[in-house]
Design an enzyme around this catalytic site. Sequence first.
Site, mmCIF file in Angstrom:
data_model
loop_
_atom_site.group_PDB
_atom_site.id
_atom_site.type_symbol
_atom_site.label_atom_id
_atom_site.label_comp_id
_atom_site.label_asym_id
_atom_site.label_seq_id
_atom_site.Cartn_x
_atom_site.Cartn_y
_atom_site.Cartn_z
ATOM 1 N N GLU A 202 -8.234 4.391 -2.642
ATOM 2 C CA GLU A 202 -8.695 5.126 -1.666
ATOM 3 C C GLU A 202 -9.202 6.516 -2.200
ATOM 4 O OE1 GLU A 202 -5.740 5.657 1.776
ATOM 5 O OE2 GLU A 202 -5.204 3.464 1.549
ATOM 6 N N ASN B 31 0.785 -1.302 -0.126
ATOM 7 C CA ASN B 31 0.026 -0.083 0.050
ATOM 8 C C ASN B 31 0.993 1.142 0.012
ATOM 9 O OD1 ASN B 31 -2.530 1.761 0.945
ATOM 10 N ND2 ASN B 31 -1.221 2.181 2.418
ATOM 11 N N GLU B 32 0.621 2.190 -0.980
ATOM 12 C CA GLU B 32 1.504 3.450 -1.005
ATOM 13 C C GLU B 32 2.784 3.277 -0.895
ATOM 14 O OE1 GLU B 32 -0.431 6.619 1.299
ATOM 15 O OE2 GLU B 32 -2.230 6.771 0.023
ATOM 16 N N GLN C 188 -13.003 6.562 5.033
ATOM 17 C CA GLN C 188 -13.006 5.150 5.292
ATOM 18 C C GLN C 188 -14.440 4.796 6.070
ATOM 19 O OE1 GLN C 188 -9.705 3.888 7.861
ATOM 20 N NE2 GLN C 188 -8.159 4.730 6.485
HETATM 21 O O1 AHR Z 1 -6.878 6.787 4.755
HETATM 22 C C1 AHR Z 1 -5.724 7.054 5.627
HETATM 23 C C2 AHR Z 1 -4.485 7.006 5.220
HETATM 24 O O2 AHR Z 1 -4.310 7.638 3.738
HETATM 25 C C3 AHR Z 1 -4.055 5.441 4.624
HETATM 26 O O3 AHR Z 1 -3.460 4.660 5.626
HETATM 27 C C4 AHR Z 1 -3.052 5.618 3.662
HETATM 28 O O4 AHR Z 1 -3.019 4.633 2.546
HETATM 29 C C5 AHR Z 1 -3.212 6.983 3.016
HETATM 30 O O5 AHR Z 1 -2.488 8.001 3.000
#
Ligand code: AHR
Length: 509
Positions: free
Chosen positions: A318, A198-199, A369
């Site tokens: 996201e 992730n990222e 989220q």
């Molecule tokens: O959604 C909050 C954060 O945002 C997540 O953990 C990360 O993937 C993004 O930078």
Amino acid sequence: MKPTRRQLIAALAAPIATRALRGQNSSASVEIHSNVDVGTIRPELHGHFAEHLGSCTYGGLWVGKQSPIPNINGHRRQAVEWLKQVGIPVLRWPGGCFADDYHWRDGIGPHEKRPKTVNIHWGNYTEDNSFGTHEFIELCRLINAEPYLAANLGSGTPQEMRNWIEYCNYPSGSTLSDERITNGSAEPFKVKYWGVGNENWGCGGEMHPEEYCALYRQFSTYVRTFGGVRPFKIACGPNGNDTNWTRRFFDALRGKRGPEGYAMHFYSNSRSTSTSFDNTAAEEQLASFQRVERAVIQQRALLDSYDPDRRIGLLVDEWGVWDRMVPAEQKQFGALFQQITMRSAVAAALGLNVFHRQAEKLVMCNIAQIVNVLHSLILTDGPRACRTTTFWAFDMLKAHRNRMAVRVANPDPSALALSVSASKQGGELVVTLVNPKPAQALDVTCAISGSNPASATATILNHTSLNAANTFDQPDLITPKPLAVTAAAGKLTMKLPAMSIATVTVKLA
Ligand code: AHR
């Protein structure tokens, strides 16, 4: 004296400005080509994301079996009921940044034996790991969501990732699958979606695209089919529309097996705290959805140049609004908690409209989220909970799921133009219209070509204040209401107040 050029422009603009300030009507026209198919709106375009962050998982979704808060095996009963109501096609977990520091073995087996770890990304609190893989799968089953596990590439090993898949998906007979059975699940979890990091350009290891690509190739080699479930591997894509990341990742991948999915993240930030937006701040943030749409189009075009047969699906893994945080709220409700207002709902609907219009280019989009963090659907405070305006935006737009998106022609190219998406099934057309202007109502005309609208009904979500919100004290302040709409002479007409979302169901003749 002859007026100057500047005075003339000011004089001409004055009536428009006054009208806008007073919230008087202006007009907007679009045309829906009901016989021009775009692509099916996969339910996964309405996907969600839950992280071990703030009070999203602990205290939000998960209250624990011993909690006085009504729960189903530790899952907050009210959240389960509401999430079932809105429908959660897919749920991504456990991160986010948290994923690349998460070791799945910490979250299995008897609770009292699970190690206590420190959440280094989100406040260094002690995590008791009481919510782990079994609890996540149980939640997904309760709300009928497809599970999506984001695995650890940043600080984990290929073996750890591979073993998690075997533990989840292999039916029985191996040590790992038998351990799952001992831990309470004879049924394999059948997890299809696997994130491979992730990222990784940021919290997932601060890598350059070539470095990530090398690790992606190594890790994904061991992401295998167990128990007949072919994994859908999701590689880390760009931050926003970063074409440099995409180019360099796919250049480095050349000749090697690619992922099934490629995940971009796109947040819509603001310097305003969520309940103190003025019109300018709202306009700035809402205008970002035009950039989201551009990013989807450009990233897909770039992917097409490497993958003309579209074997790799594009995700917006996201997305959502990220306002300025209020320190007192972070303390009280947890990290990245923000109030969800009428403006947030408009942002959610603008995002979903983009995904509908670009349906053939996308396989999944997960808002960040689901509870208590960023652009959430539900807010909780101890035993109290409320459905946010974002919840209602998703609820109003869920009628589009599994339908064929059709083309919408909008002559207004501006970032804050009326936003429209439309989809059809059988003799029914569903149209969602969003007026993102903070101070201007719209008289809307929606011409329909390719079929004839016989009748229409509509609902609207709106409040006169863009900062109004559903709160624990007023949980139902903003909910969908009926809206007057006319269907005649091949057109829909309606009035849309400033900052409103409408969904119209049209019976076609
Ligand atoms: O959604 C909050 C954060 O945002 C997540 O953990 C990360 O993937 C993004 O930078």
